[in-house]
Motif scaffolding. Structure first.
Motif, PDB file in Angstrom:
ATOM      1  N   UNK A 104       0.831  -1.197   0.000  1.00  0.00           N
ATOM      2  CA  UNK A 104       0.000   0.000   0.000  1.00  0.00           C
ATOM      3  C   UNK A 104       0.872   1.258   0.000  1.00  0.00           C
ATOM      4  N   UNK A 105       1.950   1.259   0.781  1.00  0.00           N
ATOM      5  CA  UNK A 105       2.836   2.424   0.818  1.00  0.00           C
ATOM      6  C   UNK A 105       3.497   2.638  -0.541  1.00  0.00           C
ATOM      7  N   UNK A 106       4.023   1.568  -1.142  1.00  0.00           N
ATOM      8  CA  UNK A 106       4.688   1.698  -2.437  1.00  0.00           C
ATOM      9  C   UNK A 106       3.719   2.196  -3.504  1.00  0.00           C
ATOM     10  N   UNK A 139      -0.755  11.760   4.191  1.00  0.00           N
ATOM     11  CA  UNK A 139      -1.177  11.506   5.578  1.00  0.00           C
ATOM     12  C   UNK A 139      -1.417  10.021   5.780  1.00  0.00           C
ATOM     13  N   UNK A 140      -2.058   9.390   4.806  1.00  0.00           N
ATOM     14  CA  UNK A 140      -2.321   7.961   4.912  1.00  0.00           C
ATOM     15  C   UNK A 140      -1.047   7.145   4.988  1.00  0.00           C
ATOM     16  N   UNK A 141      -0.055   7.489   4.165  1.00  0.00           N
ATOM     17  CA  UNK A 141       1.222   6.784   4.181  1.00  0.00           C
ATOM     18  C   UNK A 141       1.923   6.959   5.522  1.00  0.00           C
ATOM     19  N   UNK A 164       8.831   3.395  -0.193  1.00  0.00           N
ATOM     20  CA  UNK A 164       8.709   4.702  -0.837  1.00  0.00           C
ATOM     21  C   UNK A 164       9.678   4.800  -2.017  1.00  0.00           C
ATOM     22  N   UNK A 165      10.867   4.213  -1.864  1.00  0.00           N
ATOM     23  CA  UNK A 165      11.819   4.192  -2.969  1.00  0.00           C
ATOM     24  C   UNK A 165      11.276   3.442  -4.167  1.00  0.00           C
ATOM     25  N   UNK A 166      10.562   2.337  -3.921  1.00  0.00           N
ATOM     26  CA  UNK A 166       9.917   1.604  -5.008  1.00  0.00           C
ATOM     27  C   UNK A 166       8.883   2.481  -5.696  1.00  0.00           C
ATOM     28  N   UNK A 167       8.126   3.229  -4.896  1.00  0.00           N
ATOM     29  CA  UNK A 167       7.163   4.156  -5.475  1.00  0.00           C
ATOM     30  C   UNK A 167       7.832   5.219  -6.325  1.00  0.00           C
ATOM     31  N   UNK A 168       8.999   5.692  -5.874  1.00  0.00           N
ATOM     32  CA  UNK A 168       9.740   6.693  -6.638  1.00  0.00           C
ATOM     33  C   UNK A 168      10.232   6.126  -7.964  1.00  0.00           C
ATOM     34  N   UNK A 169      10.655   4.869  -7.951  1.00  0.00           N
ATOM     35  CA  UNK A 169      11.096   4.218  -9.190  1.00  0.00           C
ATOM     36  C   UNK A 169       9.958   4.176 -10.194  1.00  0.00           C
ATOM     37  N   UNK A 170       8.772   3.844  -9.699  1.00  0.00           N
ATOM     38  CA  UNK A 170       7.660   3.798 -10.634  1.00  0.00           C
ATOM     39  C   UNK A 170       7.276   5.181 -11.122  1.00  0.00           C
ATOM     40  N   UNK A 305      -0.479   3.406 -14.468  1.00  0.00           N
ATOM     41  CA  UNK A 305      -0.732   3.668 -13.065  1.00  0.00           C
ATOM     42  C   UNK A 305       0.123   2.817 -12.146  1.00  0.00           C
ATOM     43  N   UNK A 306      -0.358   2.471 -10.987  1.00  0.00           N
ATOM     44  CA  UNK A 306       0.514   1.914  -9.968  1.00  0.00           C
ATOM     45  C   UNK A 306       0.614   0.403 -10.055  1.00  0.00           C
TER      46      UNK A 306
END
Length: 308
Positions: A104-106, A139-141, A164-170, A305-306
């Motif tokens: 969920x965070x990613x 806020x949720x994260x 979060x780094x994985x999210x940044x990669x995407x 998207x994600x």
């Protein structure tokens, strides 16, 4: 309707990634799993995507082909490298903080970071609606980070940073692919190039990581599912489905991914979520729904998207 089912099926496949890793060999490190997944999945994705791209060109021969100059080549290479980095970061997050919370965070941070990166690159200020949705998601994260965890109610800082780094990669992948699509590149060619780049980068890492687990029955099963199902099949379905959907519809359908990951994490792996984490999950979902609703505007990018 077929496009809806394709994106929904892709989101469900993406959502199984963390659970498949958790059920795999215990001795497999996050780095080695990410490397094997990229080599198997990237190769299969490239073969499938380039085959589909060639078939698409035969059906529409009048469409002019884009030229592979330095800029599109660099953007394609960036997507391959970013996908390669995404793998170990994502698995490190799920390994330390559990599948439900880390996924969920990613996935929750990815569209937010993608929007921020686009803002920086394009110098176009986001809308008030986007900023409100981003604030909700952030806020949720944060609440998930404070109250989440793999069953203890605590959170590992390194795992949180990895997610979060994985999210940044995407976010990098989404922006690079957006520019390639805007330049006229076929969607399957773009995603196939990402598969090639990821496979090449991770193949170079294989001599330096222990992948002996892959010869076990559970290792073969995990590598096959992660590569063929959650990369090759899922990305092909997702790419095809996006061509027939609006941004809002696609973004909303991808919410099935973190939902799937959370359900599997709790039901199949016995993970638990604290009340604070549940509040964070609800707030993050509200932010993502707001982002999806706002993406109905015609200015919004065609989303990749994600995904996990």
């Amino acid at each position: 309707m077929l496009h809806v089912f394709a994106v929904l099926a892709a989101a469900l496949l993406f959502g199984t990634t963390g659970t498949a890793r958790a059920l795999g060999p215990d001795e497999a490190s996050a780095l080695s799993v990410g490397v094997v997944r990229s080599v198997v999945g990237g190769t299969a994705l490239a073969l499938l995507a380039f085959t589909l791209a060639a078939a698409h060109r035969r059906r529409a021969p009048e469409r002019p082909r884009s030229t592979l100059t330095r800029r599109p080549f660099a953007l394609m290479a960036v997507t391959g490298v970013a996908l390669s980095l995404y793998q170990p970061l994502f698995f490190l997050g799920t390994q330390t903080n559990g599948v439900a919370v880390s996924t969920v965070i990613a996935l929750g941070s990815a569209p937010v970071l993608a929007g921020i990166l686009e803002w920086v690159l394009s110098r176009r200020a986001p809308s008030v609606l986007w900023m409100a949705a981003t604030a909700l998601a952030a806020i949720g994260v944060v609440l998930l980070g404070i109250g989440g965890g793999a069953g203890t109610g605590g959170v590992n800082g390194l795992g949180l940073a990895a997610a979060v780094g994985a999210g940044a990669c995407f976010a990098v992948i989404a922006n690079a692919q957006r520019r390639l699509l805007d330049a006229g590149w076929d969607a399957f060619t773009v995603v196939g190039a990402m598969g090639v780049g990821s496979a090449v980068v991770c193949a170079a890492v294989i001599p330096f990581v222990d992948v002996s687990w892959v010869v076990s029955s559970s290792g073969v099963a995990m590598a096959s599912w992660l590569g063929f199902a959650t990369i090759a099949a899922a990305y092909a379905l997702f790419t095809w489905g996006l061509q027939g959907l609006t941004a809002a519809t696609a973004a909303t359908l991808t919410l099935a991914e973190p939902l799937t990951a959370t359900i599997l994490g709790v039901s199949a792996l016995g993970e638990t979520l604290s009340p604070l984490a549940l509040v964070g999950l609800a707030i993050l979902a509200a932010g993502l729904v707001t982002l999806a609703w706002g993406s109905r505007r015609t200015r919004d990018p065609r989303p990749f998207a994600v995904e996990a």
